[in-house]
Write a protein that holds these residues in place. Structure first.
Motif, PDB file in Angstrom:
ATOM      1  N   GLN A 202       0.841  -1.195   0.000  1.00  0.00           N
ATOM      2  CA  GLN A 202       0.000   0.000   0.000  1.00  0.00           C
ATOM      3  C   GLN A 202       0.873   1.240   0.000  1.00  0.00           C
ATOM      4  OE1 GLN A 202      -0.704   1.982   3.229  1.00  0.00           O
ATOM      5  NE2 GLN A 202      -2.854   2.556   3.010  1.00  0.00           N
ATOM      6  N   HIS A 267      -6.090  -3.505   2.993  1.00  0.00           N
ATOM      7  CA  HIS A 267      -5.203  -2.863   3.971  1.00  0.00           C
ATOM      8  C   HIS A 267      -5.873  -2.796   5.334  1.00  0.00           C
ATOM      9  CE1 HIS A 267      -1.856  -0.429   5.317  1.00  0.00           C
ATOM     10  NE2 HIS A 267      -2.719   0.407   5.861  1.00  0.00           N
ATOM     11  N   GLY A 268      -5.144  -3.222   6.355  1.00  0.00           N
ATOM     12  CA  GLY A 268      -5.685  -3.201   7.713  1.00  0.00           C
ATOM     13  C   GLY A 268      -6.443  -4.472   8.024  1.00  0.00           C
ATOM     14  N   GLN A 272      -0.865  -5.512   6.378  1.00  0.00           N
ATOM     15  CA  GLN A 272      -0.339  -4.175   6.098  1.00  0.00           C
ATOM     16  C   GLN A 272       0.950  -4.211   5.289  1.00  0.00           C
ATOM     17  OE1 GLN A 272      -1.934  -3.159  10.086  1.00  0.00           O
ATOM     18  NE2 GLN A 272      -0.990  -1.183   9.692  1.00  0.00           N
ATOM     19  N   GLN A 411      -4.733   6.459  -7.066  1.00  0.00           N
ATOM     20  CA  GLN A 411      -4.301   7.850  -6.943  1.00  0.00           C
ATOM     21  C   GLN A 411      -2.822   7.962  -6.589  1.00  0.00           C
ATOM     22  OE1 GLN A 411      -6.190   9.817  -3.634  1.00  0.00           O
ATOM     23  NE2 GLN A 411      -5.933   8.101  -2.239  1.00  0.00           N
ATOM     24  N   LYS A 413      -1.743   9.803  -4.304  1.00  0.00           N
ATOM     25  CA  LYS A 413      -1.588   9.910  -2.848  1.00  0.00           C
ATOM     26  C   LYS A 413      -1.290   8.535  -2.273  1.00  0.00           C
ATOM     27  CE  LYS A 413      -3.477  14.011  -1.176  1.00  0.00           C
ATOM     28  NZ  LYS A 413      -4.564  14.844  -0.846  1.00  0.00           N
ATOM     29  N   TYR A 414      -0.824   8.553  -1.031  1.00  0.00           N
ATOM     30  CA  TYR A 414      -0.425   7.320  -0.362  1.00  0.00           C
ATOM     31  C   TYR A 414      -1.673   6.572   0.102  1.00  0.00           C
ATOM     32  CZ  TYR A 414       2.967   4.555   2.289  1.00  0.00           C
ATOM     33  OH  TYR A 414       3.767   3.552   2.766  1.00  0.00           O
ATOM     34  N   GLY A 415      -1.931   5.399  -0.458  1.00  0.00           N
ATOM     35  CA  GLY A 415      -3.064   4.590  -0.040  1.00  0.00           C
ATOM     36  C   GLY A 415      -4.388   5.154  -0.484  1.00  0.00           C
ATOM     37  N   SER A 416      -5.450   4.632   0.072  1.00  0.00           N
ATOM     38  CA  SER A 416      -6.792   5.097  -0.257  1.00  0.00           C
ATOM     39  C   SER A 416      -7.736   4.596   0.814  1.00  0.00           C
ATOM     40  CB  SER A 416      -7.246   4.532  -1.607  1.00  0.00           C
ATOM     41  OG  SER A 416      -8.658   4.596  -1.728  1.00  0.00           O
ATOM     42  N   PRO A 417      -8.781   5.380   1.095  1.00  0.00           N
ATOM     43  CA  PRO A 417      -9.846   4.796   1.918  1.00  0.00           C
ATOM     44  C   PRO A 417     -10.620   3.780   1.073  1.00  0.00           C
ATOM     45  CG  PRO A 417     -10.421   7.032   1.244  1.00  0.00           C
ATOM     46  CD  PRO A 417      -9.045   6.758   0.711  1.00  0.00           C
TER      47      PRO A 417
ATOM     48  N   LEU B  39      -6.771  -1.114  13.946  1.00  0.00           N
ATOM     49  CA  LEU B  39      -6.657  -1.604  12.569  1.00  0.00           C
ATOM     50  C   LEU B  39      -5.465  -0.987  11.838  1.00  0.00           C
ATOM     51  CD1 LEU B  39      -8.229  -3.407  10.588  1.00  0.00           C
ATOM     52  CD2 LEU B  39      -9.560  -1.404   9.931  1.00  0.00           C
ATOM     53  N   TYR B  40      -5.297   0.309  11.952  1.00  0.00           N
ATOM     54  CA  TYR B  40      -4.346   0.983  11.070  1.00  0.00           C
ATOM     55  C   TYR B  40      -3.045   1.413  11.765  1.00  0.00           C
ATOM     56  CZ  TYR B  40      -8.166   1.283   7.724  1.00  0.00           C
ATOM     57  OH  TYR B  40      -9.175   0.980   6.848  1.00  0.00           O
ATOM     58  N   CYS B  41      -3.060   1.583  13.075  1.00  0.00           N
ATOM     59  CA  CYS B  41      -1.914   2.218  13.721  1.00  0.00           C
ATOM     60  C   CYS B  41      -1.178   1.310  14.693  1.00  0.00           C
ATOM     61  CB  CYS B  41      -2.360   3.476  14.483  1.00  0.00           C
ATOM     62  SG  CYS B  41      -3.601   4.457  13.622  1.00  0.00           S
ATOM     63  N   PRO B 102       4.414   6.474   7.179  1.00  0.00           N
ATOM     64  CA  PRO B 102       3.872   6.816   5.863  1.00  0.00           C
ATOM     65  C   PRO B 102       2.665   7.742   5.986  1.00  0.00           C
ATOM     66  CG  PRO B 102       3.679   4.445   6.281  1.00  0.00           C
ATOM     67  CD  PRO B 102       4.204   5.080   7.532  1.00  0.00           C
ATOM     68  N   PRO B 103       2.456   8.595   4.986  1.00  0.00           N
ATOM     69  CA  PRO B 103       1.302   9.503   5.037  1.00  0.00           C
ATOM     70  C   PRO B 103       0.000   8.721   4.990  1.00  0.00           C
ATOM     71  CG  PRO B 103       2.355   9.575   2.876  1.00  0.00           C
ATOM     72  CD  PRO B 103       3.232   8.737   3.755  1.00  0.00           C
ATOM     73  N   GLN B 104      -0.963   9.155   5.789  1.00  0.00           N
ATOM     74  CA  GLN B 104      -2.249   8.455   5.837  1.00  0.00           C
ATOM     75  C   GLN B 104      -3.391   9.300   5.267  1.00  0.00           C
ATOM     76  OE1 GLN B 104      -2.273   5.280   6.769  1.00  0.00           O
ATOM     77  NE2 GLN B 104      -0.087   5.423   7.169  1.00  0.00           N
ATOM     78  N   GLY B 106      -4.157  10.052   2.346  1.00  0.00           N
ATOM     79  CA  GLY B 106      -4.819   9.455   1.195  1.00  0.00           C
ATOM     80  C   GLY B 106      -5.600   8.214   1.538  1.00  0.00           C
ATOM     81  N   ALA B 107      -5.297   7.626   2.678  1.00  0.00           N
ATOM     82  CA  ALA B 107      -5.914   6.344   3.022  1.00  0.00           C
ATOM     83  C   ALA B 107      -7.060   6.496   4.015  1.00  0.00           C
ATOM     84  CB  ALA B 107      -4.865   5.395   3.599  1.00  0.00           C
ATOM     85  N   LEU B 108      -6.997   7.537   4.831  1.00  0.00           N
ATOM     86  CA  LEU B 108      -8.021   7.708   5.862  1.00  0.00           C
ATOM     87  C   LEU B 108      -8.917   8.896   5.512  1.00  0.00           C
ATOM     88  CD1 LEU B 108      -5.761   7.257   9.036  1.00  0.00           C
ATOM     89  CD2 LEU B 108      -7.314   5.576   8.040  1.00  0.00           C
TER      90      LEU B 108
END
Lengths: 480, 539
Positions: A202, A267-268, A272, A411, A413-417, B39-41, B102-104, B106-108
């Motif tokens: 990711q 992811h998650g 990860q 995208q 950007k880093y990752g995605s929701p 979940l993520y951190c 890592p930057p989040q 875009g993901a959150l």
């Protein structure tokens, strides 16, 4: 006697949740004392020797790793001073390593247990001193080629030659650029048909981590390395550059070479940091999952199982969790012919649930088959699930299942929701005559989405519960 | 959908929304911060916020990085963070981390970030004002153009961490008096020349504006949490006194330097107590230090900030790499001073070299300790690390083999005229000493360094195998660039900089070219094996 049996039957809960220990025995292999064994690659050698390399650059040979009594393993130091090898296999008396700067053949020419010949096969890709410019290498394919995936500089840029590419290295040392679009790989290997897969993490242009098929000439989704298309002539550059903030299904229409991830590892939810890619070639010695792909997971310290099928020319399929509880973040895996799975790991720089700084472990099948979803195949109007044993037909009804579907933004950007959520509706179910398969008829499948199937109500004919209830199917194509 | 099919339900739903305005403004309520954090951190920061793997990753529990402004926390989540950062842990109040978050962004989603940060900023002993959705929206908008992760020091510059979220002394005011006294004056009879608010809540002479002939008085309040006897320890250069609730607790009298500390005790009860400190400086050195110790306090609390904070030397981890007895050590990480494909060789006896597999030349020679793996073998291992030893000589920094069409032509960094330059590896011989093999065009080269422990040097034997059909024209070997080169007294010997000399032995009638900071050997090669010997020696 009868009363004793009855007592045991009463004491043993009939519907006890299955546990890993019933099916797989995970054991830590003792490591040489005082050594930092951050294992980055494993090779299986003749005479049941196992070679491992460490991230620090040491090469050790382990004897006794197949024995029942692991306390007697013997370690021999074969060399110190390699450059972060992340891929190794044995071939004709030598070990072939993918090190950070090169593919090399290491040989102990005088049989004294120490490597004395270091032959550089190919060093044609760039490195510039950035720690993130990793190179993961496969075993030899049927033509003897080593496939190498080259991580982006810092996992964001292509500041050195062929960063963001998969290259093949021939036995003569020729480097064949094979696929662009790579971001940050964690491992590479083959499926049972000999096709090459790698895991990508990711990050930018990767909404989630996934298992990807390296079809030669394909584009894997991260455009950063596309600057190197002009440096080769075998593969035609992309007709269009991908659009930011799009969806993979949309971009596939614009870019024919775009190979969608075969199986998204959400992811998650699933992991990860996916790593090693191997498949079960042991014809049942490792349990019921013959020919399926196993993927390492660094952060969650797990091994996951992937079923794939090819629909309309692309791979797709489902990931189901498998083994857990490893003591560090998994990096390499190797499965021996006798069904012993070797797993190595480290959590330096990247955290893992397994709290040890490094580990070397093996897993063997106990001989007991878990009740599990063996296969999940897509149909135009649903899925077919095949189980490792017959189901209880009474437990198979639409309410025994639920499904959610989503995808990710494609995208820069880093990752995605998770986005574009949908709720496919399970209309009806049908059990096959042998009770081992069931057909799910579903309204609202979405092309390109991850379909998360939860099989909460399913019971085996013996009343057993599923070991794992969650399956995540990536529906790149809906079959006709 | 359900609501559109059943109109009465829609009205009900509308009513519900209207009657619950908080729902409209706080969609974060819909997100479960703890579940999202898990979940993520939690893989890196650990479920208990103490940092995964016994604090190998930064803790969030009681981390000053999360305190104060919400912007800093939001920015870290949105854009990530890398580079060295200092985070206090249970074991080490100055622990340095050098990892990558890592930057989040875009993901959150924004509501997810709100939920996670509100959980993190108010768990495990953290206590902060809740973050609102709008805080994240504003931060996202303000840094929408940002594409790189924050560097630790860059982020702190923009969002400094207040060294004490709760200042030790509340409402602290300082007054500066100009004057020359040998004993503590009666400040109540003097008029201050300046007054300052001391936001850090620490007794400090930073605002005095002078180094001699001044006095200062500080007044504020101490927050006492437990009833009991408190000890105040005062030291100063020159004199000082401390009053609590208008009672003199202790005094450092007259002129003199630091090291005359005096302690005094006083009973205090829970609540606020007035503190007043007086100080004067006559001439010479100056300084004041004040600590407080009391019930329930593990260690004395410093109430002063004058002590010049000694910058703690960053403890660089050291993992020495040494050759085995009579053996040879190898290191192939990133060696500073050579190229990424450098191969370090350390001989037992304190002679070391780095061969560049990119440039096909010996680029570094050094003595004594071989190398330190501390940089590359901890955390992610960023950056280059120089050799560990002494007398480092950087011989070359360009491809070592190239064609010169005239003696004045520029040495081409791309090795003009050489179609193929290929490193082929190395073999280990006695005591694991390596022979390097490579190809230059159609020439096959073996390059054998041998340490000379007595004369402090390295003898390098280069054997060039030339095919009968392919004798190259104008091929040259770069022996040195970047150092002053002079001919030495002995024949075929050259001084390289101040500490090294090289003696060249070649089957050649053409002498080496001495140019501006360059020593280049023209190669007169014949089919078959040609040998060149270079004897490097430290002077």
């Amino acid at each position: 006697m009868r009363s004793l049996l009855l007592t045991i039957a009463l004491l043993t809960p009939l519907f006890a949740a299955p546990t890993q220990e019933e099916f797989y025995l995970r054991e830590e292999i003792p490591l040489p004392e005082g050594e930092v064994m951050e294992i980055g690659s494993i090779a299986l050698m003749p005479e049941q020797k196992v070679a491992v390399t460490t991230r620090r650059g040491d090469l050790w040979i382990c004897e006794g790793a197949y024995e029942d009594d692991l306390s007697k393993v013997k370690w021999t130091l074969a060399h110190r001073g390699l450059h972060e090898p992340l891929g190794m296999f044995y071939q004709d008396g030598s070990l072939v390593l993918t090190q950070r700067p090169e593919v090399s053949k290491l040989t102990d020419t005088d049989n004294d247990g120490k490597i004395d010949s270091f032959e550089t096969i190919c060093a044609d890709w760039g490195i510039n001193g950035d720690y993130h410019e990793y190179a993961f290498g496969s075993p030899a394919d049927k033509d003897g080629n080593v496939w190498v995936v080259l991580c982006l500089t810092g996992s964001f840029n292509a500041n050195s030659a062929w960063r963001g590419w998969c290259v093949r290295v021939t036995p003569d040392g020729e480097m064949i650029p094979t696929c662009s679009g790579i971001r940050s790989p964690g491992g590479i290997g083959f499926n049972a048909d000999g096709d090459t897969f790698y895991t990508d993490n990711q990050g930018v242009w990767n909404g989630s981590s996934s298992l990807k098929w390296l079809k030669p000439g394909s584009f894997q989704g991260n455009p950063t390395g596309n600057i190197f298309y002009p440096n080769q002539s075998d593969i035609k550059p992309l007709a269009n550059q991908p659009n930011d903030k799009s969806r993979i299904t949309t971009e596939r229409e614009r870019i024919p070479q775009f190979m969608p991830p075969a199986v998204v590892l959400p992811h998650g939810k699933v992991g990860q940091s996916p790593t090693a890619v191997i498949h079960d070639h042991t014809s049942g010695r490792f349990g019921p999952f013959s020919n399926q792909v196993l993927v390492g997971e660094q952060t969650h310290s797990e091994v996951q199982r992937v079923f794939t099928e090819k629909i309309k020319g692309v791979y797709q399929g489902a990931v189901i969790k498998c083994l857990s509880g490893f003591r560090a973040g998994i990096i390499p895996m190797r499965l021996s012919d006798d069904g012993t799975l070797f797993v190595g790991g480290s959590n330096r720089g990247w955290a893992s649930r397994g709290g040890k700084p490094f580990t070397f472990e093996r897993v063997r099948w106990t001989g007991k088959t878990p009740f599990e979803i063996l296969e999940m195949r897509a149909k135009p109007d649903g899925f077919v699930l095949t189980f490792t044993e017959a189901v209880d037909p009474d437990s198979i009804k639409p309410e025994s299942f639920s499904m959610a579907a989503w995808t990710y933004i494609y995208q820069s950007k880093y990752g995605s929701p998770e986005v574009d959520q949908a709720t496919p509706v399970i209309k009806s179910v049908k059990v096959s005559p042998d009770g081992k398969s069931i057909r799910l008829y579903i309204d609202g499948l979405v092309k390109g989405h991850v379909h998360h199937l939860i099989s909460n109500g399913v019971k085996s004919a013996n009343g057993g519960e599923l070991w794992h209830r969650d399956a995540y199917y990536t529906l790149n194509e809906i079959p006709d | 959908m359900l609501i559109s099919k059943h109109c009465h339900l829609r009205h009900l739903a509308l009513l519900f929304i209207l009657s619950s305005p908080s729902l409209l403004f706080s969609p974060s309520l819909a997100e479960d911060g703890k579940a999202l954090y898990t979940l993520y951190c939690s893989a890196c920061h650990a479920p208990d916020g103490k940092g995964a793997n016994n604090g190998a990753f930064p803790p969030l529990a009681k981390s000053p990085w999360l305190g104060g402004t919400a912007d800093r926390s939001i920015q870290i989540v949105l854009h990530g963070l890398q580079g060295e950062i200092e985070v206090p842990t249970d074991k080490d109040p100055h622990k340095i981390y050098n990892l990558v978050m890592p930057p989040q962004g875009g993901a959150l989603t924004d509501p997810q970030i709100v939920a996670i940060l509100n959980y993190v900023r108010n768990s495990w002993g953290n206590k902060n004002k809740p973050i609102l959705l709008n805080d994240v929206v504003k931060n996202r908008r303000a840094t929408a153009a940002r594409t790189s992760m924050w560097q630790g020091n860059e982020l702190l510059k923009k969002y400094p961490i207040q060294s004490n979220t709760s200042a030790p002394i509340m409402g602290l005011i300082s007054e500066v008096y100009h004057g020359s006294w040998k004993t503590r004056p009666d400040f109540s009879k003097l008029d201050p020349d300046a007054t300052y608010e001391e936001h850090k809540g620490l007794i400090s002479i930073a605002n005095a504006g002078k180094l001699k002939s001044f006095g200062m008085v500080w007044e504020g309040q101490l927050s006492i949490t437990k009833n009991g006897k408190y000890t105040f320890t005062l030291d100063s250069d020159d004199g000082s006194a401390i009053y609590i609730n208008d009672k003199l607790v202790t005094e450092v009298k007259g002129l003199g330097g630091m090291g005359r500390a005096k302690s005094g005790q006083i009973n205090l009860s829970k609540g606020l107590s007035d503190i007043r400190v007086e100080y004067f400086e006559y001439t010479g050195e100056e300084g004041i230090s004040l600590t407080m110790q009391g019930p329930g306090m593990k260690s004395p609390l410093s109430l002063s900030g004058t002590k010049p904070k000694k910058k703690k030397a960053r403890r660089k981890p050291s993992i020495p790499i040494d050759p085995p007895k009579n053996g040879t050590a190898f290191y192939r990480g990133f060696i500073d001073g050579s190229t990424p494909r450098a191969i370090g060789v350390g001989y037992d006896g304190g002679i070391n070299l780095a061969f560049s597999a990119d440039h096909l030349g010996f680029e570094l020679l050094w003595q004594e300790r071989f190398y330190d793996g501390g940089r590359h073998w901890t955390a992610r291992g960023q950056g280059n690390e120089p050799p560990a030893g002494k007398n480092i000589v950087k011989l070359t920094s360009m491809p070592a083999w190239g064609t010169l069409n005239s003696p004045t032509a520029k040495w081409q960094s791309d090795g003009t005229g050489i179609t193929k330059r290929r490193f082929r590896g190395y073999q280990l011989g006695e005591n694991d000493r390596p022979t390097f093999n490579y190809e230059v065009g159609s020439l096959k080269v073996s390059d054998v360094p041998a340490p000379e422990f007595d004369s402090k040097g390295i003898t390098r034997t280069i054997t060039i195998d030339v095919p009968s059909t392919g004798v190259p024209k104008n091929l040259h070997l770069l022996i040195c660039n970047g150092l002053d080169v002079q001919e030495a007294d002995s024949p075929n010997t050259y001084l390289l900089g101040k500490t090294m000399q090289v003696e060249i032995e070649a089957n050649s009638s053409v002498p080496a070219l001495v140019r501006n900071k360059e020593l280049i050997l023209p190669l007169q090669l014949k089919p078959g094996k040609n040998q060149i010997t270079l004897r490097y020696q430290w002077k």
